[in-house]
Scaffold this motif. Structure first.
Motif, PDB file in Angstrom:
ATOM      1  N   GLU A   1     -55.597  10.243 -79.071  1.00 11.24           N
ATOM      2  CA  GLU A   1     -55.975  11.652 -79.086  1.00 11.24           C
ATOM      3  C   GLU A   1     -56.371  12.124 -77.690  1.00 11.24           C
ATOM      4  N   LEU A   2     -57.125  11.301 -76.980  1.00  7.28           N
ATOM      5  CA  LEU A   2     -57.539  11.670 -75.622  1.00  7.28           C
ATOM      6  C   LEU A   2     -56.336  11.765 -74.682  1.00  7.28           C
TER       7      LEU A   2
ATOM      8  N   PRO B   1     -44.204   9.271 -74.394  1.00  5.57           N
ATOM      9  CA  PRO B   1     -45.408   9.672 -75.128  1.00  5.57           C
ATOM     10  C   PRO B   1     -46.687   9.000 -74.629  1.00  5.57           C
ATOM     11  N   ALA B   2     -47.638   9.833 -74.225  1.00  3.42           N
ATOM     12  CA  ALA B   2     -48.914   9.342 -73.708  1.00  3.42           C
ATOM     13  C   ALA B   2     -49.687   8.569 -74.763  1.00  3.42           C
TER      14      ALA B   2
ATOM     15  N   GLN C   1     -59.494  16.973 -74.377  1.00  3.47           N
ATOM     16  CA  GLN C   1     -59.895  17.927 -75.401  1.00  3.47           C
ATOM     17  C   GLN C   1     -59.207  17.544 -76.716  1.00  3.47           C
ATOM     18  N   PRO C   2     -59.749  16.541 -77.433  1.00  5.46           N
ATOM     19  CA  PRO C   2     -59.082  16.026 -78.628  1.00  5.46           C
ATOM     20  C   PRO C   2     -58.734  17.080 -79.674  1.00  5.46           C
ATOM     21  N   SER C   3     -59.444  18.187 -79.696  1.00  8.76           N
ATOM     22  CA  SER C   3     -59.110  19.236 -80.664  1.00  8.76           C
ATOM     23  C   SER C   3     -57.751  19.856 -80.379  1.00  8.76           C
ATOM     24  N   LYS C   4     -57.218  19.665 -79.170  1.00  6.99           N
ATOM     25  CA  LYS C   4     -55.897  20.190 -78.812  1.00  6.99           C
ATOM     26  C   LYS C   4     -54.827  19.101 -78.842  1.00  6.99           C
ATOM     27  N   SER C   5     -55.203  17.907 -79.304  1.00  8.73           N
ATOM     28  CA  SER C   5     -54.255  16.813 -79.409  1.00  8.73           C
ATOM     29  C   SER C   5     -53.283  17.092 -80.551  1.00  8.73           C
ATOM     30  N   VAL C   6     -52.056  16.630 -80.410  1.00 10.37           N
ATOM     31  CA  VAL C   6     -51.084  16.784 -81.490  1.00 10.37           C
ATOM     32  C   VAL C   6     -50.894  15.483 -82.258  1.00 10.37           C
TER      33      VAL C   6
ATOM     34  N   TYR D   1     -54.923  15.256 -72.949  1.00 11.81           N
ATOM     35  CA  TYR D   1     -54.840  15.356 -71.495  1.00 11.81           C
ATOM     36  C   TYR D   1     -53.420  15.696 -71.059  1.00 11.81           C
ATOM     37  N   MET D   2     -52.442  15.057 -71.701  1.00  7.28           N
ATOM     38  CA  MET D   2     -51.041  15.320 -71.348  1.00  7.28           C
ATOM     39  C   MET D   2     -50.646  16.750 -71.711  1.00  7.28           C
ATOM     40  N   GLN D   3     -51.124  17.237 -72.848  1.00  2.00           N
ATOM     41  CA  GLN D   3     -50.746  18.569 -73.323  1.00  2.00           C
ATOM     42  C   GLN D   3     -51.491  19.700 -72.604  1.00  2.00           C
TER      43      GLN D   3
END
Length: 157
Positions: free
Chosen positions: A18-19, A118-119, A30-35, A23-25
């Protein structure tokens, strides 16, 4: 085609995926923005990572009324921000709950396979997430691919 393979039996719930994804996205941790998300199984002390499987059906892609989801070079169905109108139909159409909506940008977003590296897979210490060659089931995948060609063909006009 290379796909993200998820192996829940190897997941420790460390949340590194998630981290790395966030970070990549977004350029921020900001794990809430992780896909990619890690789901805990209460009472079993186990976890399962889940994200867009880049399904051949392409429900998100076929639901998009403006053709904002196209297949990128890595083979991922990718949201084109400049085209997305933020209608959220793709989030409703996704049967896996892996299409997200960003209230800040008012755009949909999803896994784009980080351009082919993929990160989340690189960050996973237990190989619960791997990026590997695999066959995919396909029943309307051809339609999704044709739609990309059709939409791209319209932009050239």
């Amino acid at each position: 085609m290379k796909v993200l393979a998820l192996h829940p039996d190897k997941c420790t719930g460390c949340l590194r995926c998630e981290l790395a994804c966030s970070y990549m996205q977004t350029g921020q941790f900001q794990p809430s923005k992780s896909v990619i998300r890690v789901s805990p199984f209460e009472g079993y002390t186990s976890y399962a990572p889940y994200t867009c499987t880049q399904c051949a059906e392409g429900w998100c892609m076929t639901a998009c009324p403006v053709g904002a989801i196209q297949i990128n070079a890595a083979g991922a169905k990718d949201v084109v921000d400049d085209t997305c109108v933020g209608c959220k139909l793709c989030t409703i159409a996704c049967p896996y709950g892996t299409m997200f909506y960003d209230g800040d940008t008012q755009k949909a977003y999803k896994c784009n396979l980080c351009g082919g590296a993929p990160a989340c897979a690189a960050a996973c210490p237990t190989e619960a997430i791997t990026f590997e060659e695999a066959e995919t089931a396909d029943w309307i995948g051809d339609f999704a691919a044709e739609r990309t060609v059709r939409v791209l063909g319209m932009e050239a006009r």
